[in-house]
Design a protein around this motif. Structure first.
Motif, PDB file in Angstrom:
ATOM      1  N   GLY A 174       0.875  -0.926   0.487  1.00  0.00           N
ATOM      2  CA  GLY A 174      -0.216   0.415  -0.063  1.00  0.00           C
ATOM      3  C   GLY A 174       1.086   1.700   0.073  1.00  0.00           C
ATOM      4  O   GLY A 174       0.603   1.807  -0.867  1.00  0.00           O
ATOM      5  N   ILE A 175       1.999   1.547   0.988  1.00  0.00           N
ATOM      6  CA  ILE A 175       2.841   2.023   0.912  1.00  0.00           C
ATOM      7  C   ILE A 175       3.417   2.852  -0.624  1.00  0.00           C
ATOM      8  O   ILE A 175       3.680   3.790  -1.319  1.00  0.00           O
ATOM      9  CB  ILE A 175       4.080   2.166   1.480  1.00  0.00           C
ATOM     10  CG1 ILE A 175       3.440   2.211   3.308  1.00  0.00           C
ATOM     11  CG2 ILE A 175       5.268   3.347   2.088  1.00  0.00           C
ATOM     12  CD1 ILE A 175       4.239   2.036   4.448  1.00  0.00           C
ATOM     13  N   LEU A 176       3.567   1.524  -1.375  1.00  0.00           N
ATOM     14  CA  LEU A 176       4.768   1.849  -2.254  1.00  0.00           C
ATOM     15  C   LEU A 176       3.634   2.020  -3.725  1.00  0.00           C
ATOM     16  O   LEU A 176       3.963   2.369  -4.632  1.00  0.00           O
ATOM     17  CB  LEU A 176       4.771   0.537  -2.819  1.00  0.00           C
ATOM     18  CG  LEU A 176       5.811  -0.108  -4.343  1.00  0.00           C
ATOM     19  CD1 LEU A 176       7.467   1.166  -3.351  1.00  0.00           C
ATOM     20  CD2 LEU A 176       5.763  -1.170  -4.679  1.00  0.00           C
ATOM     21  N   ALA A 177       2.374   2.122  -3.580  1.00  0.00           N
ATOM     22  CA  ALA A 177       0.807   2.270  -4.106  1.00  0.00           C
ATOM     23  C   ALA A 177       0.503   4.246  -4.292  1.00  0.00           C
ATOM     24  O   ALA A 177      -0.148   4.482  -5.348  1.00  0.00           O
ATOM     25  CB  ALA A 177      -0.033   1.191  -4.562  1.00  0.00           C
ATOM     26  N   THR A 178       0.634   4.135  -2.912  1.00  0.00           N
ATOM     27  CA  THR A 178      -0.103   5.605  -2.210  1.00  0.00           C
ATOM     28  C   THR A 178       0.747   6.709  -1.897  1.00  0.00           C
ATOM     29  O   THR A 178       0.516   7.587  -2.458  1.00  0.00           O
ATOM     30  CB  THR A 178      -0.752   5.487  -1.264  1.00  0.00           C
ATOM     31  OG1 THR A 178      -0.280   5.205  -0.083  1.00  0.00           O
ATOM     32  CG2 THR A 178      -2.216   4.304  -2.204  1.00  0.00           C
ATOM     33  N   VAL A 179       2.126   6.280  -1.374  1.00  0.00           N
ATOM     34  CA  VAL A 179       3.355   7.407  -1.527  1.00  0.00           C
ATOM     35  C   VAL A 179       3.912   8.114  -2.483  1.00  0.00           C
ATOM     36  O   VAL A 179       4.459   7.501  -3.475  1.00  0.00           O
ATOM     37  CB  VAL A 179       3.844   7.095  -0.010  1.00  0.00           C
ATOM     38  CG1 VAL A 179       5.259   7.807   0.271  1.00  0.00           C
ATOM     39  CG2 VAL A 179       3.073   6.157   1.285  1.00  0.00           C
ATOM     40  N   HIS A 180       3.299   9.606  -2.380  1.00  0.00           N
ATOM     41  CA  HIS A 180       4.803   9.745  -3.277  1.00  0.00           C
ATOM     42  C   HIS A 180       5.819  11.070  -3.034  1.00  0.00           C
ATOM     43  O   HIS A 180       5.831  11.452  -1.924  1.00  0.00           O
ATOM     44  CB  HIS A 180       3.804  11.250  -4.826  1.00  0.00           C
ATOM     45  CG  HIS A 180       2.421  11.008  -4.705  1.00  0.00           C
ATOM     46  ND1 HIS A 180       2.196   9.701  -6.183  1.00  0.00           N
ATOM     47  CD2 HIS A 180       1.016  10.881  -4.470  1.00  0.00           C
ATOM     48  CE1 HIS A 180       1.465   9.033  -6.472  1.00  0.00           C
ATOM     49  NE2 HIS A 180       0.528   9.548  -5.235  1.00  0.00           N
ATOM     50  N   ASP A 181       6.760  11.128  -3.455  1.00  0.00           N
ATOM     51  CA  ASP A 181       7.970  11.231  -2.774  1.00  0.00           C
ATOM     52  C   ASP A 181       8.351  13.253  -2.541  1.00  0.00           C
ATOM     53  O   ASP A 181       7.912  13.750  -3.636  1.00  0.00           O
ATOM     54  CB  ASP A 181       9.191  10.909  -2.701  1.00  0.00           C
ATOM     55  CG  ASP A 181       9.471   9.246  -3.243  1.00  0.00           C
ATOM     56  OD1 ASP A 181       9.231   9.067  -2.084  1.00  0.00           O
ATOM     57  OD2 ASP A 181      10.592   9.374  -4.042  1.00  0.00           O
ATOM     58  N   PRO A 182       8.277  14.214  -1.666  1.00  0.00           N
ATOM     59  CA  PRO A 182       8.000  15.253  -1.739  1.00  0.00           C
ATOM     60  C   PRO A 182       9.484  15.835  -3.109  1.00  0.00           C
ATOM     61  O   PRO A 182      10.518  15.165  -2.567  1.00  0.00           O
ATOM     62  CB  PRO A 182       8.590  14.935  -0.553  1.00  0.00           C
ATOM     63  CG  PRO A 182       8.023  14.641   0.558  1.00  0.00           C
ATOM     64  CD  PRO A 182       8.454  13.163  -0.788  1.00  0.00           C
ATOM     65  N   LYS A 183       9.245  16.630  -3.739  1.00  0.00           N
ATOM     66  CA  LYS A 183      10.387  17.504  -3.689  1.00  0.00           C
ATOM     67  C   LYS A 183      11.632  17.413  -3.016  1.00  0.00           C
ATOM     68  O   LYS A 183      11.085  17.967  -1.781  1.00  0.00           O
ATOM     69  CB  LYS A 183       9.624  19.223  -4.759  1.00  0.00           C
ATOM     70  CG  LYS A 183      10.886  19.214  -5.418  1.00  0.00           C
ATOM     71  CD  LYS A 183      10.348  20.863  -5.675  1.00  0.00           C
ATOM     72  CE  LYS A 183      11.553  21.524  -6.793  1.00  0.00           C
ATOM     73  NZ  LYS A 183      10.633  23.068  -7.510  1.00  0.00           N
ATOM     74  N   ARG A 184      13.026  16.767  -4.072  1.00  0.00           N
ATOM     75  CA  ARG A 184      14.021  17.050  -3.043  1.00  0.00           C
ATOM     76  C   ARG A 184      14.399  19.002  -3.447  1.00  0.00           C
ATOM     77  O   ARG A 184      13.440  19.735  -4.099  1.00  0.00           O
ATOM     78  CB  ARG A 184      14.766  16.159  -4.008  1.00  0.00           C
ATOM     79  CG  ARG A 184      15.047  15.046  -3.149  1.00  0.00           C
ATOM     80  CD  ARG A 184      16.391  14.846  -3.930  1.00  0.00           C
ATOM     81  NE  ARG A 184      15.634  12.602  -4.485  1.00  0.00           N
ATOM     82  CZ  ARG A 184      16.564  11.948  -4.876  1.00  0.00           C
ATOM     83  NH1 ARG A 184      17.760  12.487  -6.035  1.00  0.00           N
ATOM     84  NH2 ARG A 184      16.154  11.151  -5.445  1.00  0.00           N
TER      85      ARG A 184
END
Length: 390
Positions: A174-184
């Motif tokens: 679920g984490i792999l499918a829903t989390v989006h990385d913030p802009k660095r």
């Protein structure tokens, strides 16, 4: 991102569960595979120390790889794999290895959330958001009490752990499918953990971070079970009910601490006052070690409530961390907070073994005394810290 934070929160529910469930399983593991309180203290301590040691590579990974892959991969391999090994365990050594793997799996979940908070929300909201995540995630603490005791009675501890292995794997996906990385953060500044350690303000905060969570974390994670069994002859179900009370108090304390720094205009004195109250409760536990079961459960609840300053201490330290080192900064603070519990479990396991032949109350008097002394030292050093509210 909101869906991702919800799934990360579910992952943190697992993390809270895995650090606390051994207290409820202590009777069954002792009967089925011969695990002593010292064996379980070692396994619990290993979970916390491995979890803490992982904060350094996790901090690097959050800054370089991002929270999505960092949390998903480690939880899938370590969390699900460790729970499966636990379910198949036949010796205390297997339990220790399983707990180490689970510690690896749980290590990035909360920090991934904190990383997102630090990147995408105003600094003034960090303590409140951190407390909310910690408080909601601490439902796992409650599940690791009476509900787990019921599950063990109904289907056995092995089947319970197999279910947890499946749940861990599902949340990782679920984490792999829903989390989006913030802009660095793009910056010319380079840095490492060593640069963080050059900040004098952190050195008055880190000692308290090391010892503040240890009493509630170690007692709820393990020692409440053997203590209530040895002194008051409580069974698994009764221990589950008692730890449910302590777990609920820990959650209530987390939510109570969250907004206090902004309401009162101070972080330092909120943190200091709460930890002094925790110290007082530990002293009373020593004085009334075998007085009455209701009184001991009440004092355990007070220790749980007042020992929930973790997110506010985290926010206090985070204010001195530069933006390009946020990932490594929050994980360094977490290393001290969780590592302190791991060290405490190793020490208290030895204390128990060295004093168990003296009398039934001697080991627990010594264990509570250890927590009281270390917390007093941490509070004294913290008096020299700089106050701040973003």
């Amino acid at each position: 991102m909101k869906a991702g934070l919800v799934v990360l929160c579910l992952g943190y529910v697992l993390s809270q569960f895995f650090r606390a469930f051994l207290a409820v399983l202590s009777v069954d593991l002792g009967r089925d595979i011969g695990a002593t309180p010292e064996d379980l203290a070692f396994a619990s301590g290993l979970w916390f120390l491995i979890f803490a040691a992982m904060q350094l590579p996790v901090g690097w990974a959050l800054d370089r790889v991002g929270p999505r892959l960092t949390a998903a991969v480690l939880l899938l391999v370590g969390g699900a794999g460790g729970a499966a090994l636990f379910a198949a365990a036949s010796t205390p050594f297997h339990i220790a290895i399983a707990m180490a793997l689970i510690g690896i799996g749980c290590s990035p979940v909360l920090m991934a959330s904190y990383y997102i908070f630090a990147r995408e929300y105003p600094p003034a909201r960090f303590a409140t958001l951190a407390a909310v995540m910690l408080g909601v995630g601490s439902v796992g603490n409650l599940v690791a009490s009476y509900p787990t005791a019921l599950a063990v009675e109904w289907i056995g501890w092995r089947a319970t752990m197999w279910v947890l292995a499946l749940v861990s794997g599902a949340i990782a996906l679920g984490i792999l499918a829903t989390v989006h990385d913030p802009k660095r953060v793009e910056t010319e500044h380079k840095g490492s953990v060593l640069d963080l350690l050059k900040e004098p303000a952190l050195w008055t905060i880190l000692p308290l971070m090391l010892v503040a969570y240890a009493p509630s974390g170690a007692l709820r994670g393990l020692w409440a079970g053997p203590y209530l069994q040895d002194i008051f002859t409580l069974d698994t179900s009764q221990i589950g009910q008692a730890t449910l009370v302590m777990g609920a108090a820990m959650i209530a304390g987390t939510f109570a601490y969250g907004p206090l720094d902004r309401i009162l205009g101070t972080r330092k004195w909120v943190i200091f006052g709460g930890n002094v109250l925790s110290l007082a409760a530990l002293v009373l536990m020593i004085l009334w070690i075998d007085n009455a079961v209701w009184l001991s459960v009440l004092l355990l609840a007070v220790i749980g409530f007042t020992g929930a300053a973790f997110p506010v201490i985290m926010a206090h330290g985070r204010a001195f961390i530069p933006p390009h080192l946020v990932g490594r900064g929050v994980t360094l603070l977490n290393l001290f907070g969780v590592g302190g519990v791991g060290l405490a479990q190793f020490v208290t396991g030895r204390i128990h073994a060295a004093t168990v032949d003296i009398g039934p109350t001697a080991p627990y008097t010594a264990i509570f005394g250890f927590f009281a002394v270390t917390l007093a030292i941490g509070c004294l050093i913290y008096l020299f810290s700089r106050d701040n509210v973003d």
